[in-house]
Design a protein around this motif. Structure first.
Motif, PDB file in Angstrom:
ATOM      1  N   TYR A   8       0.834  -1.205   0.000  1.00 37.09           N
ATOM      2  CA  TYR A   8       0.000   0.000   0.000  1.00 37.09           C
ATOM      3  C   TYR A   8       0.870   1.257   0.000  1.00 37.09           C
ATOM      4  O   TYR A   8       0.543   2.248  -0.675  1.00 37.09           O
ATOM      5  N   ALA A   9       1.983   1.225   0.735  1.00 35.65           N
ATOM      6  CA  ALA A   9       2.875   2.390   0.778  1.00 35.65           C
ATOM      7  C   ALA A   9       3.470   2.675  -0.595  1.00 35.65           C
ATOM      8  O   ALA A   9       3.566   3.835  -1.010  1.00 35.65           O
ATOM      9  N   VAL A  10       3.867   1.617  -1.310  1.00 36.09           N
ATOM     10  CA  VAL A  10       4.413   1.794  -2.662  1.00 36.09           C
ATOM     11  C   VAL A  10       3.341   2.330  -3.604  1.00 36.09           C
ATOM     12  O   VAL A  10       3.589   3.244  -4.402  1.00 36.09           O
ATOM     13  N   LEU A  11       2.128   1.794  -3.499  1.00 34.58           N
ATOM     14  CA  LEU A  11       1.028   2.267  -4.343  1.00 34.58           C
ATOM     15  C   LEU A  11       0.735   3.751  -4.092  1.00 34.58           C
ATOM     16  O   LEU A  11       0.578   4.530  -5.040  1.00 34.58           O
ATOM     17  N   GLU A  12       0.667   4.119  -2.823  1.00 40.03           N
ATOM     18  CA  GLU A  12       0.389   5.516  -2.478  1.00 40.03           C
ATOM     19  C   GLU A  12       1.483   6.432  -3.017  1.00 40.03           C
ATOM     20  O   GLU A  12       1.205   7.497  -3.573  1.00 40.03           O
ATOM     21  N   GLU A  14       3.488   5.967  -5.612  1.00 41.64           N
ATOM     22  CA  GLU A  14       3.458   6.069  -7.065  1.00 41.64           C
ATOM     23  C   GLU A  14       2.291   6.926  -7.545  1.00 41.64           C
ATOM     24  O   GLU A  14       2.418   7.696  -8.505  1.00 41.64           O
ATOM     25  N   VAL A  15       1.130   6.793  -6.892  1.00 43.64           N
ATOM     26  CA  VAL A  15      -0.033   7.589  -7.297  1.00 43.64           C
ATOM     27  C   VAL A  15       0.204   9.072  -7.003  1.00 43.64           C
ATOM     28  O   VAL A  15      -0.101   9.939  -7.839  1.00 43.64           O
ATOM     29  N   VAL A  16       0.738   9.379  -5.828  1.00 42.18           N
ATOM     30  CA  VAL A  16       1.031  10.776  -5.485  1.00 42.18           C
ATOM     31  C   VAL A  16       2.041  11.350  -6.473  1.00 42.18           C
ATOM     32  O   VAL A  16       1.899  12.486  -6.951  1.00 42.18           O
ATOM     33  N   ARG A  17       3.065  10.562  -6.815  1.00 41.03           N
ATOM     34  CA  ARG A  17       4.073  11.027  -7.767  1.00 41.03           C
ATOM     35  C   ARG A  17       3.443  11.302  -9.134  1.00 41.03           C
ATOM     36  O   ARG A  17       3.773  12.300  -9.787  1.00 41.03           O
ATOM     37  N   MET A  18       2.539  10.442  -9.562  1.00 44.52           N
ATOM     38  CA  MET A  18       1.914  10.618 -10.869  1.00 44.52           C
ATOM     39  C   MET A  18       1.105  11.907 -10.934  1.00 44.52           C
ATOM     40  O   MET A  18       1.183  12.662 -11.916  1.00 44.52           O
ATOM     41  N   PHE A  19       0.309  12.186  -9.889  1.00 42.98           N
ATOM     42  CA  PHE A  19      -0.529  13.387  -9.911  1.00 42.98           C
ATOM     43  C   PHE A  19       0.286  14.660  -9.709  1.00 42.98           C
ATOM     44  O   PHE A  19      -0.168  15.748 -10.092  1.00 42.98           O
ATOM     45  N   ARG A  20       1.465  14.550  -9.109  1.00 43.17           N
ATOM     46  CA  ARG A  20       2.324  15.724  -8.989  1.00 43.17           C
ATOM     47  C   ARG A  20       2.986  16.066 -10.321  1.00 43.17           C
ATOM     48  O   ARG A  20       3.315  17.231 -10.558  1.00 43.17           O
ATOM     49  N   GLN A  21       3.186  15.063 -11.171  1.00 41.30           N
ATOM     50  CA  GLN A  21       3.784  15.292 -12.493  1.00 41.30           C
ATOM     51  C   GLN A  21       2.666  15.646 -13.472  1.00 41.30           C
ATOM     52  O   GLN A  21       2.190  14.816 -14.246  1.00 41.30           O
ATOM     53  N   ARG A  22       2.245  16.888 -13.445  1.00 39.59           N
ATOM     54  CA  ARG A  22       1.090  17.310 -14.237  1.00 39.59           C
ATOM     55  C   ARG A  22       1.363  17.230 -15.737  1.00 39.59           C
ATOM     56  O   ARG A  22       0.457  16.952 -16.524  1.00 39.59           O
ATOM     57  N   THR A  23       2.596  17.500 -16.149  1.00 39.53           N
ATOM     58  CA  THR A  23       2.913  17.400 -17.571  1.00 39.53           C
ATOM     59  C   THR A  23       2.763  15.967 -18.065  1.00 39.53           C
ATOM     60  O   THR A  23       2.383  15.738 -19.217  1.00 39.53           O
ATOM     61  N   LYS A 105       5.166  -2.867  -7.264  1.00 40.25           N
ATOM     62  CA  LYS A 105       5.509  -2.015  -8.399  1.00 40.25           C
ATOM     63  C   LYS A 105       4.602  -2.300  -9.596  1.00 40.25           C
ATOM     64  O   LYS A 105       4.196  -1.380 -10.327  1.00 40.25           O
ATOM     65  N   MET A 106       4.286  -3.570  -9.805  1.00 41.40           N
ATOM     66  CA  MET A 106       3.422  -3.938 -10.924  1.00 41.40           C
ATOM     67  C   MET A 106       1.999  -3.440 -10.684  1.00 41.40           C
ATOM     68  O   MET A 106       1.346  -2.937 -11.616  1.00 41.40           O
ATOM     69  N   LEU A 107       1.509  -3.550  -9.468  1.00 43.76           N
ATOM     70  CA  LEU A 107       0.184  -3.021  -9.129  1.00 43.76           C
ATOM     71  C   LEU A 107       0.150  -1.502  -9.294  1.00 43.76           C
ATOM     72  O   LEU A 107      -0.836  -0.947  -9.781  1.00 43.76           O
ATOM     73  N   ALA A 108       1.238  -0.844  -8.896  1.00 42.72           N
ATOM     74  CA  ALA A 108       1.300   0.613  -9.024  1.00 42.72           C
ATOM     75  C   ALA A 108       1.279   1.034 -10.490  1.00 42.72           C
ATOM     76  O   ALA A 108       0.603   2.004 -10.857  1.00 42.72           O
ATOM     77  N   ALA A 109       2.006   0.304 -11.349  1.00 48.01           N
ATOM     78  CA  ALA A 109       2.021   0.615 -12.782  1.00 48.01           C
ATOM     79  C   ALA A 109       0.642   0.396 -13.393  1.00 48.01           C
ATOM     80  O   ALA A 109       0.169   1.201 -14.204  1.00 48.01           O
ATOM     81  N   ALA A 110      -0.017  -0.702 -12.993  1.00 46.94           N
ATOM     82  CA  ALA A 110      -1.363  -0.972 -13.499  1.00 46.94           C
ATOM     83  C   ALA A 110      -2.348   0.089 -13.019  1.00 46.94           C
ATOM     84  O   ALA A 110      -3.218   0.539 -13.785  1.00 46.94           O
ATOM     85  N   LEU A 111      -2.232   0.499 -11.759  1.00 43.63           N
ATOM     86  CA  LEU A 111      -3.130   1.517 -11.215  1.00 43.63           C
ATOM     87  C   LEU A 111      -2.943   2.844 -11.939  1.00 43.63           C
ATOM     88  O   LEU A 111      -3.921   3.536 -12.265  1.00 43.63           O
ATOM     89  N   ALA A 112      -1.688   3.218 -12.211  1.00 46.53           N
ATOM     90  CA  ALA A 112      -1.425   4.455 -12.946  1.00 46.53           C
ATOM     91  C   ALA A 112      -2.037   4.397 -14.343  1.00 46.53           C
ATOM     92  O   ALA A 112      -2.621   5.383 -14.822  1.00 46.53           O
ATOM     93  N   ALA A 113      -1.929   3.243 -14.992  1.00 45.49           N
ATOM     94  CA  ALA A 113      -2.502   3.075 -16.329  1.00 45.49           C
ATOM     95  C   ALA A 113      -4.023   3.190 -16.291  1.00 45.49           C
ATOM     96  O   ALA A 113      -4.636   3.833 -17.156  1.00 45.49           O
ATOM     97  N   ILE A 114      -4.652   2.586 -15.284  1.00 42.61           N
ATOM     98  CA  ILE A 114      -6.121   2.630 -15.179  1.00 42.61           C
ATOM     99  C   ILE A 114      -6.607   4.051 -14.915  1.00 42.61           C
ATOM    100  O   ILE A 114      -7.588   4.506 -15.519  1.00 42.61           O
ATOM    101  N   LEU A 115      -5.937   4.770 -14.015  1.00 45.71           N
ATOM    102  CA  LEU A 115      -6.348   6.140 -13.707  1.00 45.71           C
ATOM    103  C   LEU A 115      -6.275   7.027 -14.949  1.00 45.71           C
ATOM    104  O   LEU A 115      -7.178   7.838 -15.200  1.00 45.71           O
ATOM    105  N   GLN A 116      -5.226   6.867 -15.730  1.00 42.75           N
ATOM    106  CA  GLN A 116      -5.101   7.666 -16.949  1.00 42.75           C
ATOM    107  C   GLN A 116      -6.159   7.278 -17.970  1.00 42.75           C
ATOM    108  O   GLN A 116      -6.700   8.141 -18.682  1.00 42.75           O
TER     109      GLN A 116
END
Length: 270
Positions: A8-12, A14-23, A105-116
């Motif tokens: 959960y810590a890794v997921l959190e 990665e998600v926070v990092r993704m939303f901070r990278q607005r570009t 890490k794989m769950l975080a990558a999948a979650l980032a893909a789904i959110l986008q």
């Protein structure tokens, strides 16, 4: 439950990092829309509308898949970054099996893909490219399965890469053949024999095909899905499992040498 806390810590993180990278988020939305409007309009002017579906409508599952493919690959890049920055060493020393790091890490990558992909779906709905006849349950499952497979592709590349420069080079070498040699831009059944074989071996092909089942439905014109839903699910599940196993094996081998590398590096510095 204790084992899931680091995940959960890794997921959190990665998600926070993704939303901070607005570009990164903006580019994730602009890239598929360029394909939809520019490429779709160009080819649509040449191709005839078939079965009541325009070429731009046919591209919708493909651009959804593109968003998840690029999103998952960029999210997997953080694993290589953590190797270079030293964050991975702290994760390795954590009291949990090393394969859990790969799972997280794989769950975080999948979650980032789904959110986008969800953000893109909202834009497509506003622009009128989605309708109420879609199979929403299958679409949700298709997004999950395709994102997991795309994350598997990204983790395989990251597991065999040590530096960010190498990852960027390998990513470009992998991502474009994976995208172009699939059903994203054209039906697989219309490809020449040699390219069709490559497309059939491409797991991403089946993710886009599953999205076609959900978004386009069964079209008599031949612009619909190329494979049965069961085949798409079986291939995606099988590839995701294999990618997870191979990535975990590779990462465990690298982790086994970490203490030795630190000792040798310390001796050289001394």
């Amino acid at each position: 439950m204790a084992q899931w806390r680091p995940v959960y810590a890794v997921l959190e993180r990665e998600v926070v990092r993704m939303f901070r990278q607005r570009t990164r988020l903006v580019s994730a939305m602009v890239r598929p829309l360029i394909w939809l409007f520019v490429i779709g309009a160009g080819f649509g002017a040449v191709l005839q509308q078939a079965g009541g579906v325009s070429y731009q409508q046919f591209l919708v599952p493909g651009v959804l898949g593109m968003t998840m493919l690029f999103g998952a690959m960029l999210a997997a890049l953080t694993m290589v970054y953590d190797k270079e920055s030293g964050v991975m060493r702290m994760l390795i020393m954590a009291p949990l099996p090393h394969y859990w790091i790969v799972v997280a890490k794989m769950l975080a990558a999948a979650l980032a893909a789904i959110l986008q992909a969800v953000l893109l779906l909202i834009l497509l709905a506003v622009l009128g490219y989605l309708d109420s006849q879609m199979r929403f349950g299958l679409l949700a499952f298709g997004l999950l399965a395709t994102a997991a497979a795309c994350a598997g592709i990204g983790m395989l590349v990251a597991a065999f890469t040590r530096t960010l420069d190498n990852f960027a080079a390998i990513m470009n070498f992998v991502i474009f053949p994976v995208f172009f040699l699939s059903g994203s831009l054209y039906p697989v059944s219309h490809l020449p024999a040699a390219l069709k074989i490559v497309a059939l071996l491409n797991p991403y092909t089946y993710g886009v095909d599953l999205l076609k089942h959900a978004v386009l439905g069964a079209l008599a014109s031949g612009l619909g899905a190329d494979f049965p839903v069961a085949t798409d699910i079986a291939v995606l599940a099988g590839f995701t499992a294999i990618a997870l196993l191979v990535s975990s094996w590779r990462f465990s081998r690298e982790s086994a040498y970490e203490p030795m590398i630190r000792i040798l590096t310390g001796k050289r510095d001394g």
